[in-house]
Design an enzyme around this catalytic site. Structure first.
Site, mmCIF file in Angstrom:
data_model
loop_
_atom_site.group_PDB
_atom_site.id
_atom_site.type_symbol
_atom_site.label_atom_id
_atom_site.label_comp_id
_atom_site.label_asym_id
_atom_site.label_seq_id
_atom_site.Cartn_x
_atom_site.Cartn_y
_atom_site.Cartn_z
ATOM 1 N N CYS A 193 75.238 55.673 15.148
ATOM 2 C CA CYS A 193 76.400 55.976 14.344
ATOM 3 C C CYS A 193 77.613 55.669 14.950
ATOM 4 O O CYS A 193 78.567 55.282 14.272
ATOM 5 C CB CYS A 193 76.368 57.605 14.100
ATOM 6 N N HIS B 74 82.454 61.560 13.115
ATOM 7 C CA HIS B 74 82.816 61.154 14.553
ATOM 8 C C HIS B 74 84.055 60.737 14.469
ATOM 9 O O HIS B 74 84.705 59.748 13.821
ATOM 10 C CB HIS B 74 81.656 60.326 15.130
#
Lengths: 342, 342
Positions: free
Chosen positions: B130, B243
């Site tokens: 990710c 994130h």
């Protein structure tokens, strides 16, 4: 330290002011009398100092008559306005705001790094920015050994750096966000609960924030070396107390992890917490309430010559503000410098 | 895309598996039949796909007979064990685990960056980590223009990257910490509520974590350029989804902020949010639920030649996992590559 001093705390009711009072008491600073100063709004508030009641007085230009030493943590505007009055009255000011830090005739001091700079004070000594203090405590022993050329730092800053009202905002927003209710940010421009804000202090023309600029400029001044290049990204995270920093350092000379660990382990004010195998590394929840600055995740960065990574965590209210200010006061007392030179 | 496919989701009940199902539906992927696979424990669970009930089946070596395409998000061990069975049965696997990513004969694909690498697949295509995906989406247009030499990245990673159980842990710990009650971390080694953990995935011998190593190695492979030097510090923060990354980039050639902004603005999958004066910059709470990767805080780093800072935020469950996997599936379908070469 047989002398005793009349000490004022300006901004006594704030998060840092509160920490200043308790740290003065904890460390047994020779206080003859403690005077708590704040805005008119807080005047009359009853505070505790060493088990005795202290009644907050309104901060005015006349507050400093007969006071030897004042610790200011009341914002830049208040410092700019009242610190000269204090100095005029013969009271030495240790100022936690950014107002005086970059003035050439004002020392900017971290006692573990540049204690000698208190010697040339003219009545005001500046306490550096919280994120700068903890970083330079970790940089100094490495710089002395291997000469720092460049630092790239990204911060993870706790809300208490903004003050007591920001802690309140985080704690009020948190259950609302969990319940799916709307939040109305007031202290911060956006929701801070469960979020990250790449925005601390105001934005400058070059796209950096003032907080980022402080880390750049203050580091050079405290370390006494304008050749140290620093670039910073400062980020607010939903943590109550304890700033964390991811620090990438390029040195002029080689420095091994073992040697860096040795230097950091014996440096004043630092504790190495670096045993990843046993899940030991610095974290804000462990640093909160402690005096030391914690360093871990020490490792070679193979992408540049002579480069290392550090992860540096400290209590932003203590070492990042109140403790460092009290340490400066201690240094002044030790050197018999609690007086305004005439 | 007139063909329709029998699609399996392995790990269908997890946070990413759930996102895979909804993204397949949202984007109208030509699904003839959706098969939900999970461990025996979850078998029998009823899930929804496009308003129809799908009953979770136990993942076994025989699950892939008659299936054209399987999206795996069930951990590295499961992928290592079952992806070869799928391939054997003629089913193409898009795998979200780290199991196959660095295998030389397995393409590692971000459709905006290296779509052509799907062409040489042999039955398994790996979906990157990710934190790597969102970074390379932002790096690619700048690399094409000015040749990246070195990247120093620090991450602020959401708990959903660990899975649904980590979101639960954060949400359960949060009110306990606020109430001053003790917490018992289970998913993470330490409290995550109101804390930062400089520890994602396991530690390696050189002091880096595996997560940090992934950002180093995967970036080179996806960008098809082993000369790009990356160093990373990966940190878990108390954010649910999204994130964030503080990215410092050194280029071989000069690149102005204006030109970088222009390149990023027109690059696929990216949206520039960079108006600091109006407090506009990427934040996890805004990126959550969105498909784009957001870039802001674009500014010159004057401490190195040809250096820039970026702040990059994306939904780690979508672009960081499920969306990227579905985009790979779309690419395979467009190129008529949903078949295992013999």
């Amino acid at each position: 330290m047989s002398k005793e001093y009349r000490v004022a705390v300006a901004g006594a009711t704030g998060a840092v002011g509160r920490a200043m009072r308790s740290i003065l008491a904890e460390r047994g600073f020779p206080v003859k009398e403690l005077v708590a100063l704040a805005t008119a709004k807080s005047a009359g508030t009853r505070l505790d100092y060493c088990g005795e009641e202290v009644i907050v007085q309104e901060l005015t230009p006349d507050s400093f008559k007969g006071i030897d030493l004042a610790l200011f943590s009341a914002g830049g505007g208040t410092s700019l306005k009242y610190a000269p009055h204090a100095r005029e009255a013969g009271c030495v000011v240790v100022d936690n705001s950014s107002a005086w830090r970059m003035e050439p005739d004002i020392p900017l001091v971290v006692p573990e790094v540049n204690p000698g700079d208190v010697d040339w004070h003219t009545g005001i000594i500046a306490n550096p920015n919280c994120s700068t203090i903890q970083m330079v405590v970790a940089l100094k022993p490495l710089h002395d050994e291997a000469q720092i050329e460049r630092v790239v730092v990204s911060t993870y800053q706790a809300v208490s750096g903004t003050g007591a009202k920001a802690i309140k905002e985080l704690l009020e927003q948190t259950p609302r966000v969990m319940a799916g209710e709307p939040v109305e940010p007031a202290v911060y421009p956006h929701q801070i609960a469960f979020n990250c804000l790449p925005h601390i202090d105001v934005f400058l023309e070059d796209g950096y924030t003032k907080e980022e600029r402080k880390m750049v400029d203050e580091t050079k001044k405290i370390m006494g070396d304008p050749s140290i290049a620093v670039t910073a990204t400062c980020v607010r995270v939903p943590v109550q107390i304890g700033h964390s920093e991811s620090v990438n350092i390029q040195f002029a000379k080689p420095l091994s992890v073992e040697r860096a660990r040795e230097l950091l382990s014996r440096a004043p004010g630092l504790k190495v917490l670096d045993d990843p195998e046993n899940k030991v590394y610095p974290m804000p929840i462990d640093a909160a309430g402690k005096d030391d600055t914690y360093v871990g995740r020490i490792r070679i960065d193979p992408t540049a010559e002579n480069a290392l990574h550090l992860w540096v965590v400290s209590d932003n209210l203590r070492k990042g503000a109140a403790l460092n200010a009290v340490q400066i006061a201690e240094l002044l007392a030790e050197r018999d410098l609690v007086r305004v030179p005439r």
